[in-house]
Design a protein around this motif. Structure first.
Motif, PDB file in Angstrom:
ATOM      1  N   HIS A  32       6.026  -5.076  -6.616  1.00 55.10           N
ATOM      2  CA  HIS A  32       6.977  -4.321  -6.269  1.00 55.10           C
ATOM      3  C   HIS A  32       8.494  -5.246  -5.954  1.00 55.10           C
ATOM      4  O   HIS A  32       8.044  -6.223  -5.558  1.00 55.10           O
ATOM      5  CB  HIS A  32       6.764  -3.147  -5.134  1.00 55.10           C
ATOM      6  CG  HIS A  32       6.088  -2.110  -5.466  1.00 55.10           C
ATOM      7  ND1 HIS A  32       4.673  -2.139  -5.620  1.00 55.10           N
ATOM      8  CD2 HIS A  32       6.540  -0.772  -5.818  1.00 55.10           C
ATOM      9  CE1 HIS A  32       4.371  -0.954  -5.752  1.00 55.10           C
ATOM     10  NE2 HIS A  32       4.976  -0.249  -5.947  1.00 55.10           N
ATOM     11  N   VAL A  33       9.730  -4.663  -5.996  1.00 51.30           N
ATOM     12  CA  VAL A  33      10.771  -5.126  -5.539  1.00 51.30           C
ATOM     13  C   VAL A  33      11.151  -4.479  -4.405  1.00 51.30           C
ATOM     14  O   VAL A  33      11.078  -3.147  -4.537  1.00 51.30           O
ATOM     15  CB  VAL A  33      11.954  -5.511  -6.613  1.00 51.30           C
ATOM     16  CG1 VAL A  33      12.182  -4.035  -7.532  1.00 51.30           C
ATOM     17  CG2 VAL A  33      13.198  -5.799  -5.997  1.00 51.30           C
ATOM     18  N   VAL A  34      11.315  -5.102  -3.336  1.00 50.83           N
ATOM     19  CA  VAL A  34      11.641  -4.272  -2.108  1.00 50.83           C
ATOM     20  C   VAL A  34      13.061  -5.006  -1.650  1.00 50.83           C
ATOM     21  O   VAL A  34      13.268  -5.932  -1.587  1.00 50.83           O
ATOM     22  CB  VAL A  34      10.606  -4.664  -0.990  1.00 50.83           C
ATOM     23  CG1 VAL A  34      10.866  -3.810   0.116  1.00 50.83           C
ATOM     24  CG2 VAL A  34       9.282  -4.150  -1.236  1.00 50.83           C
ATOM     25  N   SER A  64       2.048   0.683   7.807  1.00 47.97           N
ATOM     26  CA  SER A  64       0.765   0.423   7.202  1.00 47.97           C
ATOM     27  C   SER A  64       1.054  -0.233   5.398  1.00 47.97           C
ATOM     28  O   SER A  64       0.159  -0.722   4.981  1.00 47.97           O
ATOM     29  CB  SER A  64       0.045   1.671   7.370  1.00 47.97           C
ATOM     30  OG  SER A  64       0.684   2.669   6.613  1.00 47.97           O
ATOM     31  N   TRP A  65       2.180   0.361   5.171  1.00 48.09           N
ATOM     32  CA  TRP A  65       2.604  -0.010   3.362  1.00 48.09           C
ATOM     33  C   TRP A  65       2.358  -1.578   3.393  1.00 48.09           C
ATOM     34  O   TRP A  65       2.077  -1.802   2.215  1.00 48.09           O
ATOM     35  CB  TRP A  65       3.739   0.613   3.080  1.00 48.09           C
ATOM     36  CG  TRP A  65       3.798   2.175   3.036  1.00 48.09           C
ATOM     37  CD1 TRP A  65       2.882   2.957   3.461  1.00 48.09           C
ATOM     38  CD2 TRP A  65       4.923   3.033   2.394  1.00 48.09           C
ATOM     39  NE1 TRP A  65       3.258   4.327   3.010  1.00 48.09           N
ATOM     40  CE2 TRP A  65       4.448   4.183   2.595  1.00 48.09           C
ATOM     41  CE3 TRP A  65       6.015   2.410   1.965  1.00 48.09           C
ATOM     42  CZ2 TRP A  65       5.394   5.207   2.032  1.00 48.09           C
ATOM     43  CZ3 TRP A  65       6.988   3.632   1.524  1.00 48.09           C
ATOM     44  CH2 TRP A  65       6.632   4.832   1.591  1.00 48.09           C
ATOM     45  N   PHE A  66       2.880  -2.166   4.365  1.00 45.85           N
ATOM     46  CA  PHE A  66       3.204  -3.787   4.172  1.00 45.85           C
ATOM     47  C   PHE A  66       1.891  -4.585   4.591  1.00 45.85           C
ATOM     48  O   PHE A  66       1.903  -5.677   4.692  1.00 45.85           O
ATOM     49  CB  PHE A  66       4.468  -3.948   5.114  1.00 45.85           C
ATOM     50  CG  PHE A  66       5.368  -3.302   4.225  1.00 45.85           C
ATOM     51  CD1 PHE A  66       6.345  -3.973   3.393  1.00 45.85           C
ATOM     52  CD2 PHE A  66       5.972  -2.178   5.093  1.00 45.85           C
ATOM     53  CE1 PHE A  66       7.583  -3.254   3.077  1.00 45.85           C
ATOM     54  CE2 PHE A  66       7.115  -1.370   4.308  1.00 45.85           C
ATOM     55  CZ  PHE A  66       7.933  -2.027   3.481  1.00 45.85           C
ATOM     56  N   THR A  69       8.829  -3.193   8.799  1.00 47.42           N
ATOM     57  CA  THR A  69       7.303  -3.616   8.455  1.00 47.42           C
ATOM     58  C   THR A  69       6.357  -3.520   9.577  1.00 47.42           C
ATOM     59  O   THR A  69       4.974  -3.702   9.414  1.00 47.42           O
ATOM     60  CB  THR A  69       7.252  -4.996   7.380  1.00 47.42           C
ATOM     61  OG1 THR A  69       7.824  -5.729   8.341  1.00 47.42           O
ATOM     62  CG2 THR A  69       8.086  -4.674   6.315  1.00 47.42           C
ATOM     63  N   GLU A  70       6.725  -3.511  10.672  1.00 48.53           N
ATOM     64  CA  GLU A  70       5.749  -3.708  11.897  1.00 48.53           C
ATOM     65  C   GLU A  70       5.879  -2.623  12.909  1.00 48.53           C
ATOM     66  O   GLU A  70       4.877  -2.590  13.624  1.00 48.53           O
ATOM     67  CB  GLU A  70       6.100  -5.093  12.489  1.00 48.53           C
ATOM     68  CG  GLU A  70       5.696  -6.437  11.847  1.00 48.53           C
ATOM     69  CD  GLU A  70       6.036  -7.684  12.451  1.00 48.53           C
ATOM     70  OE1 GLU A  70       6.280  -7.628  13.517  1.00 48.53           O
ATOM     71  OE2 GLU A  70       6.073  -8.880  11.624  1.00 48.53           O
ATOM     72  N   GLU A  71       6.950  -1.923  12.991  1.00 45.16           N
ATOM     73  CA  GLU A  71       7.057  -1.236  14.241  1.00 45.16           C
ATOM     74  C   GLU A  71       7.415   0.428  13.663  1.00 45.16           C
ATOM     75  O   GLU A  71       7.385   1.114  14.470  1.00 45.16           O
ATOM     76  CB  GLU A  71       8.226  -1.489  15.103  1.00 45.16           C
ATOM     77  CG  GLU A  71       7.890  -2.686  15.659  1.00 45.16           C
ATOM     78  CD  GLU A  71       9.536  -3.085  16.465  1.00 45.16           C
ATOM     79  OE1 GLU A  71      10.259  -2.379  16.923  1.00 45.16           O
ATOM     80  OE2 GLU A  71       9.634  -4.481  16.319  1.00 45.16           O
ATOM     81  N   LYS A 123       0.978  -1.178   0.048  1.00 41.17           N
ATOM     82  CA  LYS A 123       0.056   0.241  -0.002  1.00 41.17           C
ATOM     83  C   LYS A 123       0.897   1.294   0.041  1.00 41.17           C
ATOM     84  O   LYS A 123       0.582   2.190   0.745  1.00 41.17           O
ATOM     85  CB  LYS A 123      -0.806  -0.001   1.030  1.00 41.17           C
ATOM     86  CG  LYS A 123      -2.158  -1.014   1.040  1.00 41.17           C
ATOM     87  CD  LYS A 123      -3.038  -1.337   2.271  1.00 41.17           C
ATOM     88  CE  LYS A 123      -3.677  -2.500   1.931  1.00 41.17           C
ATOM     89  NZ  LYS A 123      -2.875  -3.937   2.061  1.00 41.17           N
ATOM     90  N   VAL A 124       1.744   1.411  -1.026  1.00 39.84           N
ATOM     91  CA  VAL A 124       2.379   2.460  -1.238  1.00 39.84           C
ATOM     92  C   VAL A 124       1.629   3.780  -1.694  1.00 39.84           C
ATOM     93  O   VAL A 124       0.622   3.562  -2.392  1.00 39.84           O
ATOM     94  CB  VAL A 124       3.703   2.257  -2.027  1.00 39.84           C
ATOM     95  CG1 VAL A 124       4.841   1.641  -1.461  1.00 39.84           C
ATOM     96  CG2 VAL A 124       3.520   1.721  -3.464  1.00 39.84           C
ATOM     97  N   PRO A 125       2.011   4.890  -1.322  1.00 39.97           N
ATOM     98  CA  PRO A 125       1.226   6.079  -1.694  1.00 39.97           C
ATOM     99  C   PRO A 125       1.132   5.954  -3.393  1.00 39.97           C
ATOM    100  O   PRO A 125      -0.109   6.686  -3.742  1.00 39.97           O
ATOM    101  CB  PRO A 125       2.100   7.383  -1.187  1.00 39.97           C
ATOM    102  CG  PRO A 125       2.957   6.947  -0.270  1.00 39.97           C
ATOM    103  CD  PRO A 125       3.161   5.519  -0.600  1.00 39.97           C
TER     104      PRO A 125
END
Lengths: 450, 55
Positions: free
Chosen positions: A245-247, A273-275, A266-268, A213-215
């Protein structure tokens, strides 16, 4: 009895494949040796883009064109090209984030998208398809390919060079091209790593993610963070497929547990929220020694190309380009029956003029991108980004991006000087100090293959 | 000799060129594999980005 070739190319990444293809097309009897068995599967983590491509931008004194109708990717001035048989996606903007969500924008994607191809700053490619396209063209040009073969030694012999492999099979050639990456065994054997600057051993893991969920879907993201007292970079780049996407997670200190950092980011953080709800799969990784640039990429009938000569500085553009230019120089030397340094001088001349002594580039400047999280904390990165609330020129150019950032900072420097002078001191260090000094602790944890 | 967890290995090959004694290569499935030249220097353990090499 060894196998005799005009040219032996070691390494079948972008640089090696482009070299082998170009050599084959120029009529050279060429061998291509690669340690992987499946050359077309990208195992080394990277962002899989071709850049810089914004209108008016040049790199290595040339520009790159992509024509989706024919699939031809072409470096215009020197007329080097290959056919890419795969999908692509335009990237319209590049946004820097702090882990707290502060942003610096290089381009506004909604504006750039309206311009279509003219608005793009880079294209996302499917690396697997780039590799298979190049391999197909190399084979069609008569290149003999030896996968699953590790090169263990290179030595000078009468009339050329001998390449020894782990399979007990030796190759002899008039020339060899070392395209064996940032940890090049050939650069080490030839003594290039003895004197050049060593900065750190960088670790990287790469994921393919679906439904992030990237902008904005056509924007590339760079997240600068400090983590366990060192600098961690996360790049999120569109793939040429819907919602993919590639991350890539990068640590300049090889002792940082990247899988733990992945959990943290990704959690903290504010970006977690993107992930949420995204499906991510670990697909590749890499550990790269970061070295300073090689001045003369040639010794004893071996030409050095790609990441071997300037770590990551070249991106895919430089890998493809140096591969093509080196093979062309070898073809000239063989044709002129002059298998010497003099014979391949067009390659050395190109390298010196377009990069090594090109006043546009400060050598090893690429390291600047990796040091933010060493000279400042996450709070300071957020503060710095929050001060830059204008949109900068849309670009992913590895050499002009930070210059633009510095210029944009100008008007707010007095304010920062008053509020947080340590930030300017940190930026000053990046600009002026030898990267080896700033990366002292990271280098101590590394494993230079000198 | 070090151990490699091939379920975790991504086959990036970083360890292959890092190994000072050429003890590492890639298997048919492109996972890291070690031979008896290994002298336990453990550089590959530090180098592996996904922590799949151990003692």
């Amino acid at each position: 009895m060894a196998n005799q070739y005009d040219l032996i190319v070691v390494g079948a990444g972008y640089a090696g494949l482009m070299a082998a293809k170009t050599a084959g097309e120029n009529g050279l009897k060429t061998a291509l040796i690669e340690m992987k068995h499946d050359i077309t599967k990208p195992r080394r983590a990277d962002c899989q883009t071709l850049l810089p491509m914004a209108e008016g931008e040049d790199y290595l004194e040339d520009t790159v064109n992509y024509d989706p109708k024919t699939g031809i990717i072409k470096f215009v001035k020197n007329d080097l090209s290959f056919k890419y048989d795969g999908p692509y996606r335009n990237i319209y903007a590049f946004h820097f984030y702090s882990v707290d969500g502060e942003i610096v924008k290089f381009g506004e994607p909604s504006e750039r998208r309206k311009l279509g191809d003219k608005g793009r700053i880079s294209i996302a490619l499917d690396k697997s398809k780039v590799l298979s396209s190049l391999l197909k063209q190399a084979k069609a040009a008569g290149v003999e390919v030896f996968p699953g073969t590790v090169v263990t030694d290179v030595s000078k012999i009468d009339g050329g060079v001998k390449v020894t492999t782990n399979l007990g099979k030796d190759f002899t050639g008039t020339f060899a091209i070392a395209a064996d990456g940032a940890n090049s065994r050939i650069a080490q054997i030839l003594g290039f790593n003895k004197d050049r600057g060593y900065y750190s051993s960088m670790n990287v893991v790469g994921y393919y993610s679906k439904d992030l969920k990237v902008p904005d879907p056509d924007t590339a993201y760079y997240i600068g963070a400090q983590y366990e007292k060192t600098s961690l970079i996360t790049a999120i780049v569109p793939r040429p497929y819907e919602k993919e996407h590639v991350v890539v997670f990068i640590s300049v200190d090889c002792q940082v547990d990247l899988l733990k950092f992945y959990k943290y980011l990704t959690e903290e953080t504010k970006l977690s929220s993107w992930f949420k709800g995204a499906k991510s799969e670990l697909v590749n990784s890499s550990c790269n020694n970061m070295w300073s640039t090689i001045e003369k990429p040639y010794k004893d009938n071996v030409l050095l190309v790609g990441d071997v000569i300037w770590c990551q500085e070249s991106e895919n553009f430089g890998a493809l380009y140096s591969g093509g230019m080196s093979a062309r120089a070898v073809a000239t030397a063989i044709k002129n029956n002059n298998p010497t340094e003099e014979g391949i001088k067009s390659y050395l001349h190109w390298w010196d003029k377009s990069f090594y002594n090109n006043p546009k580039y400060r050598r090893d400047m690429i390291m600047d991108n990796y040091m933010l999280g060493i000279v400042m904390s996450n709070e300071e990165i957020s503060y710095l980004f929050s001060k830059l609330n204008t949109t900068l020129k849309a670009s992913m150019h590895p050499y002009t991006l930070l210059k633009d950032l510095g210029e944009a900072l100008g008007p707010v420097v007095p304010e920062i000087q008053k509020e947080k002078p340590q930030i300017l001191a940190g930026l000053g260090r990046i600009q002026q100090e030898n990267p080896a000094e700033i990366l002292k602790n990271e280098a101590a944890a590394g494993f230079p293959n000198r | 000799m070090v151990k490699i967890d091939i379920k975790m290995c991504t086959g990036c090959g970083g360890c292959v060129n890092i190994c000072p004694v050429c003890a590492l290569s890639l298997s048919k499935d492109d996972n890291a594999t070690i031979n008896d030249k290994c002298n336990d220097c453990e550089i590959c353990i530090r180098a592996c980005p996904v922590n799949c090499i151990s003692k």
